[in-house]
Motif scaffolding. Sequence first.
Motif, PDB file in Angstrom:
ATOM      1  N   LYS A 131       0.775  -1.383   0.102  1.00  0.00           N
ATOM      2  CA  LYS A 131       0.113  -0.040  -0.149  1.00  0.00           C
ATOM      3  C   LYS A 131       1.017   1.495  -0.018  1.00  0.00           C
ATOM      4  CE  LYS A 131      -4.031  -2.155   2.505  1.00  0.00           C
ATOM      5  NZ  LYS A 131      -4.605  -1.869   3.676  1.00  0.00           N
ATOM      6  N   SER A 132       0.476   2.217  -0.533  1.00  0.00           N
ATOM      7  CA  SER A 132       1.038   3.444  -0.496  1.00  0.00           C
ATOM      8  C   SER A 132       1.240   3.995   0.901  1.00  0.00           C
ATOM      9  CB  SER A 132       0.377   4.633  -1.186  1.00  0.00           C
ATOM     10  OG  SER A 132       0.805   5.948  -1.363  1.00  0.00           O
ATOM     11  N   GLY A 133       2.464   4.482   1.042  1.00  0.00           N
ATOM     12  CA  GLY A 133       3.055   4.908   2.363  1.00  0.00           C
ATOM     13  C   GLY A 133       3.664   4.014   3.185  1.00  0.00           C
ATOM     14  N   THR A 134       3.761   2.909   2.866  1.00  0.00           N
ATOM     15  CA  THR A 134       4.438   1.527   3.658  1.00  0.00           C
ATOM     16  C   THR A 134       5.954   1.611   3.104  1.00  0.00           C
ATOM     17  OG1 THR A 134       3.694  -0.116   2.177  1.00  0.00           O
ATOM     18  CG2 THR A 134       2.359   0.267   4.061  1.00  0.00           C
ATOM     19  N   SER A 135       6.814   0.762   3.573  1.00  0.00           N
ATOM     20  CA  SER A 135       8.176   0.775   3.144  1.00  0.00           C
ATOM     21  C   SER A 135       8.227  -0.731   2.856  1.00  0.00           C
ATOM     22  CB  SER A 135       9.346   1.072   4.407  1.00  0.00           C
ATOM     23  OG  SER A 135       8.992   2.215   4.762  1.00  0.00           O
ATOM     24  N   VAL A 136       9.135  -0.998   1.935  1.00  0.00           N
ATOM     25  CA  VAL A 136       9.429  -2.403   1.381  1.00  0.00           C
ATOM     26  C   VAL A 136      10.909  -2.535   1.416  1.00  0.00           C
ATOM     27  CG1 VAL A 136       9.159  -3.999  -0.697  1.00  0.00           C
ATOM     28  CG2 VAL A 136       7.261  -2.414   0.110  1.00  0.00           C
ATOM     29  N   LYS A 137      11.287  -3.767   1.869  1.00  0.00           N
ATOM     30  CA  LYS A 137      12.779  -4.200   1.675  1.00  0.00           C
ATOM     31  C   LYS A 137      13.032  -5.229   0.722  1.00  0.00           C
ATOM     32  CE  LYS A 137      15.289  -4.772   5.485  1.00  0.00           C
ATOM     33  NZ  LYS A 137      15.999  -5.163   6.723  1.00  0.00           N
ATOM     34  N   ILE A 138      13.906  -5.113  -0.217  1.00  0.00           N
ATOM     35  CA  ILE A 138      14.214  -5.997  -1.135  1.00  0.00           C
ATOM     36  C   ILE A 138      15.786  -6.379  -0.744  1.00  0.00           C
ATOM     37  CG2 ILE A 138      14.610  -6.402  -3.728  1.00  0.00           C
ATOM     38  CD1 ILE A 138      12.936  -4.051  -4.272  1.00  0.00           C
ATOM     39  N   GLU A 139      16.003  -7.780  -0.711  1.00  0.00           N
ATOM     40  CA  GLU A 139      17.324  -8.360  -0.458  1.00  0.00           C
ATOM     41  C   GLU A 139      17.826  -8.785  -1.617  1.00  0.00           C
ATOM     42  OE1 GLU A 139      16.664 -10.278   3.974  1.00  0.00           O
ATOM     43  OE2 GLU A 139      16.854 -11.422   2.323  1.00  0.00           O
ATOM     44  N   CYS A 140      19.265  -8.587  -1.678  1.00  0.00           N
ATOM     45  CA  CYS A 140      20.265  -9.286  -2.839  1.00  0.00           C
ATOM     46  C   CYS A 140      21.284  -9.807  -2.335  1.00  0.00           C
ATOM     47  CB  CYS A 140      20.544  -8.239  -3.529  1.00  0.00           C
ATOM     48  SG  CYS A 140      21.949  -8.486  -4.889  1.00  0.00           S
ATOM     49  N   ARG A 141      21.329 -11.345  -2.686  1.00  0.00           N
ATOM     50  CA  ARG A 141      22.247 -12.114  -2.093  1.00  0.00           C
ATOM     51  C   ARG A 141      23.213 -12.774  -3.220  1.00  0.00           C
ATOM     52  NH1 ARG A 141      21.660 -13.573   3.250  1.00  0.00           N
ATOM     53  NH2 ARG A 141      19.382 -13.179   4.010  1.00  0.00           N
ATOM     54  N   SER A 142      24.577 -12.640  -2.907  1.00  0.00           N
ATOM     55  CA  SER A 142      25.503 -13.508  -3.884  1.00  0.00           C
ATOM     56  C   SER A 142      25.603 -14.798  -3.163  1.00  0.00           C
ATOM     57  CB  SER A 142      26.742 -12.791  -3.936  1.00  0.00           C
ATOM     58  OG  SER A 142      27.304 -12.582  -2.845  1.00  0.00           O
ATOM     59  N   LEU A 143      25.153 -15.819  -4.076  1.00  0.00           N
ATOM     60  CA  LEU A 143      25.188 -17.218  -3.262  1.00  0.00           C
ATOM     61  C   LEU A 143      26.416 -17.959  -3.198  1.00  0.00           C
ATOM     62  CD1 LEU A 143      21.641 -18.577  -4.771  1.00  0.00           C
ATOM     63  CD2 LEU A 143      22.089 -17.155  -2.515  1.00  0.00           C
ATOM     64  N   ASP A 144      27.188 -17.736  -4.121  1.00  0.00           N
ATOM     65  CA  ASP A 144      28.390 -18.674  -4.314  1.00  0.00           C
ATOM     66  C   ASP A 144      29.668 -17.715  -4.426  1.00  0.00           C
ATOM     67  OD1 ASP A 144      27.806 -19.999  -7.721  1.00  0.00           O
ATOM     68  OD2 ASP A 144      27.913 -17.793  -6.589  1.00  0.00           O
ATOM     69  N   PHE A 145      29.675 -16.402  -4.093  1.00  0.00           N
ATOM     70  CA  PHE A 145      30.902 -15.881  -4.023  1.00  0.00           C
ATOM     71  C   PHE A 145      30.695 -14.557  -3.278  1.00  0.00           C
ATOM     72  CE2 PHE A 145      29.473 -11.921  -6.809  1.00  0.00           C
ATOM     73  CZ  PHE A 145      28.533 -12.718  -7.434  1.00  0.00           C
ATOM     74  N   GLN A 146      31.835 -13.947  -2.763  1.00  0.00           N
ATOM     75  CA  GLN A 146      31.643 -12.553  -1.968  1.00  0.00           C
ATOM     76  C   GLN A 146      31.778 -11.524  -2.628  1.00  0.00           C
ATOM     77  OE1 GLN A 146      34.943 -13.376   1.131  1.00  0.00           O
ATOM     78  NE2 GLN A 146      33.461 -14.202   2.452  1.00  0.00           N
TER      79      GLN A 146
ATOM     80  N   SER B 213      26.956  -7.341   5.023  1.00  0.00           N
ATOM     81  CA  SER B 213      27.879  -8.464   4.570  1.00  0.00           C
ATOM     82  C   SER B 213      28.477  -8.526   3.118  1.00  0.00           C
ATOM     83  CB  SER B 213      27.369  -9.628   5.114  1.00  0.00           C
ATOM     84  OG  SER B 213      26.388  -9.970   4.105  1.00  0.00           O
ATOM     85  N   LEU B 214      29.458  -9.515   3.136  1.00  0.00           N
ATOM     86  CA  LEU B 214      29.852  -9.748   1.746  1.00  0.00           C
ATOM     87  C   LEU B 214      29.089 -10.535   0.574  1.00  0.00           C
ATOM     88  CD1 LEU B 214      33.651 -10.560   2.811  1.00  0.00           C
ATOM     89  CD2 LEU B 214      32.842  -8.182   1.580  1.00  0.00           C
ATOM     90  N   THR B 215      28.057 -10.726   1.301  1.00  0.00           N
ATOM     91  CA  THR B 215      27.093 -11.554   0.399  1.00  0.00           C
ATOM     92  C   THR B 215      25.557 -10.824   0.303  1.00  0.00           C
ATOM     93  OG1 THR B 215      26.453 -13.063   2.141  1.00  0.00           O
ATOM     94  CG2 THR B 215      28.141 -13.686   0.734  1.00  0.00           C
ATOM     95  N   LEU B 216      25.371  -9.828   0.990  1.00  0.00           N
ATOM     96  CA  LEU B 216      24.102  -9.304   1.310  1.00  0.00           C
ATOM     97  C   LEU B 216      23.862  -7.822   0.920  1.00  0.00           C
ATOM     98  CD1 LEU B 216      20.937  -9.759   1.971  1.00  0.00           C
ATOM     99  CD2 LEU B 216      21.574  -9.573   4.308  1.00  0.00           C
ATOM    100  N   SER B 217      23.202  -7.520   0.334  1.00  0.00           N
ATOM    101  CA  SER B 217      22.872  -5.804   0.241  1.00  0.00           C
ATOM    102  C   SER B 217      21.257  -5.901   0.353  1.00  0.00           C
ATOM    103  CB  SER B 217      23.538  -5.379  -1.260  1.00  0.00           C
ATOM    104  OG  SER B 217      22.865  -3.877  -1.299  1.00  0.00           O
ATOM    105  N   THR B 218      20.710  -4.870   0.943  1.00  0.00           N
ATOM    106  CA  THR B 218      19.319  -4.734   0.711  1.00  0.00           C
ATOM    107  C   THR B 218      18.951  -3.067   0.354  1.00  0.00           C
ATOM    108  OG1 THR B 218      19.144  -3.625   3.133  1.00  0.00           O
ATOM    109  CG2 THR B 218      19.064  -6.390   2.697  1.00  0.00           C
ATOM    110  N   LEU B 219      17.894  -3.198  -0.138  1.00  0.00           N
ATOM    111  CA  LEU B 219      17.338  -1.917  -0.838  1.00  0.00           C
ATOM    112  C   LEU B 219      15.887  -1.770  -0.075  1.00  0.00           C
ATOM    113  CD1 LEU B 219      17.185   0.543  -2.674  1.00  0.00           C
ATOM    114  CD2 LEU B 219      15.998  -1.046  -4.493  1.00  0.00           C
ATOM    115  N   THR B 220      15.623  -0.654   0.860  1.00  0.00           N
ATOM    116  CA  THR B 220      14.463  -0.162   1.355  1.00  0.00           C
ATOM    117  C   THR B 220      14.040   0.801   0.690  1.00  0.00           C
ATOM    118  OG1 THR B 220      15.214  -1.340   3.399  1.00  0.00           O
ATOM    119  CG2 THR B 220      13.237   0.151   3.303  1.00  0.00           C
TER     120      THR B 220
END
Lengths: 110, 115
Positions: free
Chosen positions: B14-29, B73-80
């Motif tokens: 819904k409009s006005g809420t925050s959303v977090k998206i995760e990005c992971r590198s699974l087999d490398f840093q 961390s070396l395998t995770l970035s998040t976009l909110t």
Amino acid sequence: DAKTTQPNSMESNEEEPVHLPCNHSTISGTDYIHWYRQLPSQGPEYVIHGLTSNVNNRMASLAIAEDRKSSTLILHRATLRDAAVYYCILRDAGAQKLVFGQGTRLTINP
Amino acid sequence: GAVVSQHPSRVICKSGTSVKIECRSLDFQATTMFWYRQFPKKSLMLMATSNEGSKATYEQGVEKDKFLINHASLTLSTLTVTSAHPEDSSFYICSAMREVYNEQFFGPGTRLTVL
């Protein structure tokens, strides 16, 4: 970033070779030529890259003009799964960012 | 090898809420990850460069307070996406840099729809 120019769209037939052109007349000596493709509703996928010499891999071949002002991505035998938007991108040897242009939308006819 | 995942693949909020998206590198840093946005029938637009352990570098015109990036961390970035609005509806794609090869590997994308 040096600019690339690609046709908006191209069409080919299944099992035929496809030659996707890219012009990059302002390329610098340290710019690598990268090709990525994006299938519908997916993230881009690396295809191939090169600097001066022609390159071959399991997906495609990259032919680079002697003056490096243009290049051609060659799909030797197109399949329906090759239908995608193909992006030609220049990236300096020391850089990490990729700047995407508009790409070429490739349609493959059965 | 060189697999990058994103979660969720699709989100409606819904409009006005925050959303977090995760990005992971699974087999490398990956000390460096990138976030892109793509509107229908358009090309990818780089939003920001995410650096592990330090602040993200945003492209011109991208609001850093609107699009919060954390690369803890070396395998995770998040976009909110904070206080999302319908105009934020888009396809968000991340990529991770595998330094050995100086190549980017892309995630499958997250489709955000803000009602």
